[in-house]
Design a protein around this motif. Sequence first.
Motif, PDB file in Angstrom:
ATOM      1  N   ALA A   1       0.834  -1.200   0.000  1.00  0.00           N
ATOM      2  CA  ALA A   1       0.000   0.000   0.000  1.00  0.00           C
ATOM      3  C   ALA A   1       0.869   1.250   0.000  1.00  0.00           C
ATOM      4  O   ALA A   1       0.557   2.237  -0.674  1.00  0.00           O
ATOM      5  N   LYS A   2       1.968   1.209   0.736  1.00  0.00           N
ATOM      6  CA  LYS A   2       2.889   2.351   0.733  1.00  0.00           C
ATOM      7  C   LYS A   2       3.463   2.569  -0.659  1.00  0.00           C
ATOM      8  O   LYS A   2       3.542   3.711  -1.141  1.00  0.00           O
ATOM      9  N   ARG A   3       3.845   1.472  -1.330  1.00  0.00           N
ATOM     10  CA  ARG A   3       4.388   1.610  -2.682  1.00  0.00           C
ATOM     11  C   ARG A   3       3.326   2.146  -3.641  1.00  0.00           C
ATOM     12  O   ARG A   3       3.634   2.928  -4.548  1.00  0.00           O
ATOM     13  N   LEU A   4       2.082   1.731  -3.438  1.00  0.00           N
ATOM     14  CA  LEU A   4       1.013   2.233  -4.299  1.00  0.00           C
ATOM     15  C   LEU A   4       0.803   3.730  -4.088  1.00  0.00           C
ATOM     16  O   LEU A   4       0.654   4.496  -5.047  1.00  0.00           O
ATOM     17  N   VAL A   5       0.794   4.170  -2.832  1.00  0.00           N
ATOM     18  CA  VAL A   5       0.619   5.597  -2.545  1.00  0.00           C
ATOM     19  C   VAL A   5       1.777   6.401  -3.123  1.00  0.00           C
ATOM     20  O   VAL A   5       1.588   7.474  -3.707  1.00  0.00           O
ATOM     21  N   LEU A   6       3.009   5.890  -2.992  1.00  0.00           N
ATOM     22  CA  LEU A   6       4.156   6.573  -3.586  1.00  0.00           C
ATOM     23  C   LEU A   6       4.015   6.626  -5.104  1.00  0.00           C
ATOM     24  O   LEU A   6       4.352   7.631  -5.743  1.00  0.00           O
ATOM     25  N   GLY A   7       3.490   5.557  -5.684  1.00  0.00           N
ATOM     26  CA  GLY A   7       3.259   5.553  -7.119  1.00  0.00           C
ATOM     27  C   GLY A   7       2.221   6.572  -7.532  1.00  0.00           C
ATOM     28  O   GLY A   7       2.338   7.228  -8.575  1.00  0.00           O
ATOM     29  N   LEU A   8       1.191   6.735  -6.704  1.00  0.00           N
ATOM     30  CA  LEU A   8       0.163   7.752  -6.986  1.00  0.00           C
ATOM     31  C   LEU A   8       0.753   9.154  -6.916  1.00  0.00           C
ATOM     32  O   LEU A   8       0.289  10.067  -7.602  1.00  0.00           O
ATOM     33  N   LEU A   9       1.778   9.330  -6.075  1.00  0.00           N
ATOM     34  CA  LEU A   9       2.431  10.633  -5.941  1.00  0.00           C
ATOM     35  C   LEU A   9       3.551  10.837  -6.957  1.00  0.00           C
ATOM     36  O   LEU A   9       4.148  11.920  -7.004  1.00  0.00           O
ATOM     37  N   SER A  10       3.840   9.815  -7.737  1.00  0.00           N
ATOM     38  CA  SER A  10       4.939   9.903  -8.696  1.00  0.00           C
ATOM     39  C   SER A  10       4.540  10.746  -9.907  1.00  0.00           C
ATOM     40  O   SER A  10       3.407  11.219 -10.007  1.00  0.00           O
ATOM     41  N   ASP A  11       5.484  10.890 -10.847  1.00  0.00           N
ATOM     42  CA  ASP A  11       5.215  11.649 -12.061  1.00  0.00           C
ATOM     43  C   ASP A  11       4.931  10.740 -13.250  1.00  0.00           C
ATOM     44  O   ASP A  11       5.162  11.114 -14.400  1.00  0.00           O
ATOM     45  N   LEU A  12       4.425   9.545 -12.979  1.00  0.00           N
ATOM     46  CA  LEU A  12       4.036   8.648 -14.061  1.00  0.00           C
ATOM     47  C   LEU A  12       2.971   9.306 -14.936  1.00  0.00           C
ATOM     48  O   LEU A  12       2.026   9.919 -14.409  1.00  0.00           O
ATOM     49  N   PRO A  13       3.055   9.187 -16.258  1.00  0.00           N
ATOM     50  CA  PRO A  13       2.037   9.793 -17.127  1.00  0.00           C
ATOM     51  C   PRO A  13       0.678   9.113 -16.992  1.00  0.00           C
ATOM     52  O   PRO A  13      -0.359   9.738 -17.193  1.00  0.00           O
ATOM     53  N   ARG A  14       0.671   7.812 -16.660  1.00  0.00           N
ATOM     54  CA  ARG A  14      -0.558   7.075 -16.382  1.00  0.00           C
ATOM     55  C   ARG A  14      -0.346   6.273 -15.111  1.00  0.00           C
ATOM     56  O   ARG A  14       0.723   5.682 -14.911  1.00  0.00           O
ATOM     57  N   LYS A  15      -1.373   6.254 -14.250  1.00  0.00           N
ATOM     58  CA  LYS A  15      -1.229   5.583 -12.964  1.00  0.00           C
ATOM     59  C   LYS A  15      -2.295   4.496 -12.826  1.00  0.00           C
ATOM     60  O   LYS A  15      -3.484   4.800 -12.669  1.00  0.00           O
ATOM     61  N   ASN A  16      -1.849   3.247 -12.920  1.00  0.00           N
ATOM     62  CA  ASN A  16      -2.727   2.108 -12.700  1.00  0.00           C
ATOM     63  C   ASN A  16      -1.873   0.979 -12.131  1.00  0.00           C
ATOM     64  O   ASN A  16      -0.669   1.150 -11.909  1.00  0.00           O
ATOM     65  N   CYS A  17      -2.471  -0.172 -11.890  1.00  0.00           N
ATOM     66  CA  CYS A  17      -1.722  -1.261 -11.256  1.00  0.00           C
ATOM     67  C   CYS A  17      -0.512  -1.677 -12.085  1.00  0.00           C
ATOM     68  O   CYS A  17       0.545  -2.026 -11.534  1.00  0.00           O
ATOM     69  N   TRP A  18      -0.639  -1.656 -13.394  1.00  0.00           N
ATOM     70  CA  TRP A  18       0.457  -2.067 -14.265  1.00  0.00           C
ATOM     71  C   TRP A  18       1.631  -1.081 -14.171  1.00  0.00           C
ATOM     72  O   TRP A  18       2.777  -1.476 -13.952  1.00  0.00           O
ATOM     73  N   THR A  19       1.330   0.193 -14.368  1.00  0.00           N
ATOM     74  CA  THR A  19       2.409   1.184 -14.414  1.00  0.00           C
ATOM     75  C   THR A  19       3.048   1.386 -13.052  1.00  0.00           C
ATOM     76  O   THR A  19       4.265   1.543 -12.941  1.00  0.00           O
ATOM     77  N   ILE A  20       2.234   1.383 -11.985  1.00  0.00           N
ATOM     78  CA  ILE A  20       2.792   1.590 -10.645  1.00  0.00           C
ATOM     79  C   ILE A  20       3.626   0.387 -10.222  1.00  0.00           C
ATOM     80  O   ILE A  20       4.687   0.534  -9.599  1.00  0.00           O
TER      81      ILE A  20
END
Length: 383
Positions: A17-36
């Motif tokens: 869950a922590k990694r997912l939240v960090l992924g949501l805060l990242s600068d990924l152009p698209r944020k979903n389970c695959w990209t995160i």
Amino acid sequence: MSRIAGRFARVEPRLRAKRLVLGLLSDLPRKNCWTIAEWAGEATPHGMQHLLCRAAWDAEAVRDDVREYVVEHLHDQAAVLVVDETGDVKKGTRTVGVQRQYTGTAGRIENSQVAVYLVYAGERGHAAVDRELYIPRSWTRDPDRCRAAGLSEDTVFATKPELARVMIERFLDTGHRVGWVTGDEVYGGNPKLRSALEKRGIGYVLAVACSAQMTTGAGTFRADALVKKVPKRAWQKLSAGRGAKGQRFYDWAVIDLAEAAPGHHQLLIRRNRTTGELAYYRCHSTTSASLATLVKVAGSRWRVEETFQSEKGLAGLDEHQVRRYASWARWATLAMLAHAFLAVVRADEHAHRPTPANLIPLTCNEIQHLFISVVVRPAVGGG
């Protein structure tokens, strides 16, 4: 993350869950389970999908933790609760709550999913503290479809104002207190919501249609008929709050209403100083409220748009690719947590490190960029 750690039955989903939240805060152009998952160094998205679908943790309790975190750090005696819905355009027919319906996100009728949010708005900042997914009648009339999407077979249809009332009462039942609620015409036109707020002693400034019927000492009139009776001297130029281009000045007038229910009832009217466009608000307060107070509450309505923009643009609120209700609730809650973190850091920076006169105050966007550069990238790279 330490606030929500106890909501997880095992350490593995808590760390994910922590990694997912960090992924949501990242600068990924698209944020979903695959990209995160790829961003976090996981070989497949299965772990992230398991976190949202089947892992043992309490999303409703995490939602409560988000509410407490926001109220603690953004606390304001004059805070306003703002209710509004936002839609996410989705493909197919199996994603929970999806149907062809109007969504302001697209500005037209689209195949979309709509949710109602409750936003806590004060001087220090604003963030969502609750969410409810709108389940259309086309779903509640089809038990098999509800079951397939993880909803109870006996799911009962609830209007958006009813969902708003549930969230407001949930907020108040925890012991938190606010003086005002505001929202658009969807909520202002609902007598049951207004009555529920009046019974709880909560004031409101809710937008209504120009055709709304208003009772005065001289009789009952449409709102757009009453405005014609306002003398020129009754209009006052007041700001509805600061926007992207500075203070938002409008002309305002207020008319006392003769409602049978206890309290003070008024019709607030806003006039655009350039176009002359009119907007109407039905108001209630337990004690007499000044025009300036009503205008300030009405202006708080714009905070919800800023919240949606940040939650979607910075925290991926609308980018999920999940179909079942539990997965939607978990994704939405963690996205709310990610945005709340940005809002709280922004508030603390403004409070403890005053901005020099030659610089503009830090925004959530800038804080996210700093957080990614200083904290997230070194941690991910070093892992």
